[in-house]
Design an enzyme around this catalytic site. Structure first.
Site, PDB file in Angstrom:
ATOM      1  CB  SER A 232      -0.869   0.315   1.414  1.00 36.48           C
ATOM      2  OG  SER A 232      -1.978   1.701   1.154  1.00 36.48           O
ATOM      3  CG  ASP A 326      -5.973  -1.880  -4.413  1.00 35.63           C
ATOM      4  OD1 ASP A 326      -7.109  -1.746  -3.659  1.00 35.63           O
ATOM      5  OD2 ASP A 326      -4.352  -1.871  -4.694  1.00 35.63           O
ATOM      6  CG  HIS A 360      -5.364  -2.031  -0.498  1.00 33.52           C
ATOM      7  ND1 HIS A 360      -4.504  -1.551  -1.537  1.00 33.52           N
ATOM      8  CD2 HIS A 360      -4.996  -1.591   0.417  1.00 33.52           C
ATOM      9  CE1 HIS A 360      -3.888  -1.052  -1.070  1.00 33.52           C
ATOM     10  NE2 HIS A 360      -3.863  -0.499   0.010  1.00 33.52           N
TER      11      HIS A 360
END
Length: 416
Positions: A232, A326, A360
């Site tokens: 991330s 995502d 994600h």
């Protein structure tokens, strides 16, 4: 049939590492009896996670979760670890939190009568994050804050810096489990931890350079070659470290961005400004949650290029892992753009692996799927995308790839 004759077994042992498969078996049932298997755990924040699945005993009165299909519940089909990855939190928008890796995660399993719901048998699977003999060393060295994990056995071992995500603090589960595979891993905090700033005005790459130097200088670390693993928000950080710092040999970027975001990044006299989000591209889902997938503009456009990480400067190998579903941001596009930038500069030093229905947060194997959460940047609940089964399969596949990638590039004699 007396319940005392019914046994729930966890094989080969009730205690194992968190990323290991166990065989869950129920014995002593009446032939073809319908039963429900239930799982429950409480994370370090006190959030309860649960799953359940319906099974039918075979002709011998057994249910073997590694062979028998679930007929309904949190998942269906033959899923040996579905009672763990299929869990959902009782509290909305909760990601499973494990702060203290010195203690195991306690997975409570129960078998109940499919007709009456009466408890027939129960057992607890203790899922560890550290192998016997591993060292967990808190790090407070100069500006550096974090935790060092040193595997048992005769070193030296390859060294890896583990960078986690937006939200501050320190996450240790991935670092500790990676160390159990034969790496010295430094889980490096970068804000909101101990005496580090809570809301930094800039990211100072020289801090991370100090972290790399610290790790390289540990007697248990083999050679000068260092690996990075990120996810991330920390993805751009790992790409920046790979681009500007020496001795970074292998970098894993999981659902990261190829541009700097949120806060300016500084290295000596270089400043990389954050990519400004396009607020009108944030949309609301039918469930009222925010979808940030298209909030960031294309960093490769001329007006945004100042925010791009110059990864063409890097001399390391890259593994880009991206979830195609995502919804936090368009990580599959970012990974392709990063690969294209390397290729334009004559570099084939990368792999891109994409996962079609994953969301994600690609974590260690069997970590329960997290469909939504409170986003640190927007302060509201956002969707993360993905489907539980596909997401779990992606976590398992990626974990094997990560280990193989680091073993190949941190143990070999030459860099690219």
């Amino acid at each position: 049939m007396a319940c005392s004759q019914i046994r729930l077994k966890i094989l080969p042992s009730v205690r194992c590492l968190f990323d290991k498969v166990v065989q869950v078996k129920v014995e002593g049932l009446a032939p073809f009896k319908p039963v429900e298997l239930r799982s429950r755990l409480v994370d370090d924040r006190g959030v309860i996670f649960k799953a359940s699945a319906l099974y039918k005993a075979d002709q011998t009165g057994q249910v073997d979760v590694c062979q028998a299909p679930s007929l309904g519940g949190s998942y269906t089909g033959v899923e040996p670890m579905g009672l763990l990855w299929g869990m959902a939190a009782d509290t909305p928008h909760s990601k499973l939190l494990k702060k203290n890796v010195l203690s195991p995660m306690l997975l409570e399993l129960a078998v109940v009568c499919g007709d009456t719901g009466a408890l027939l048998s129960s057992e607890t699977n203790e899922r560890d994050f550290m192998t016997e003999g591993m060292k967990r060393v808190p790090v407070k060295d100069g500006r550096i804050r974090g935790v060092l994990f040193i595997p048992p056995g005769k070193g030296p071992f390859p060294g890896i810096v583990d960078l986690y995500t937006l939200g501050g603090g320190l996450s240790e589960p991935r670092a500790s489990l990676l160390a159990s595979k034969g790496f010295v891993v430094l889980a490096l905090a970068y804000y909101g931890y101990q005496d580090l700033p809570k809301n930094p005005k800039k990211l100072d790459l020289e801090y991370f350079e100090e972290g790399v130097t610290y790790l390289r200088n540990q007697p248990e670390v083999k050679g000068s070659r260092i690996g990075l693993i990120s996810i991330s928000h920390s993805g751009a950080l790992a790409l920046s470290m790979s681009s500007f710092l020496t001795g970074i040999t292998a970098t894993v970027c999981i659902n990261g961005c190829n541009a700097n975001v949120m806060i300016p990044l500084h290295y000596k006299d270089i400043v990389i400004p954050p990519l400004p989000p396009v607020i009108e591209n944030i949309r609301k889902t039918d469930s009222g949650l925010l979808c940030l997938r298209d909030a960031l503009p294309d960093a490769t456009l001329e007006k945004n290029r100042a925010s791009l990480i110059p990864i063409e400067r890097a001399s390391c190998q890259f593994l880009f892992a991206a979830s195609e579903d995502d919804l936090n941001w368009n990580s599959a596009l970012f990974a392709k753009q990063a690969a294209a930038a390397l290729r334009r500069h004559g570099k084939e030093s990368f792999q891109v692996v994409t996962y079609p229905k994953a969301g994600h947060f690609l974590e260690v194997p069997y970590m329960p799927f997290c469909p939504s959460g409170i986003h640190a940047a927007v302060g509201s609940a956002v969707v993360f995308g993905g489907e539980p089964k596909a997401h779990s399969d992606a976590q398992l596949d990626l974990w094997e790839r990560v280990q193989e990638f680091f073993k190949r590039h941190l143990n070999s004699k030459s860099t690219c």
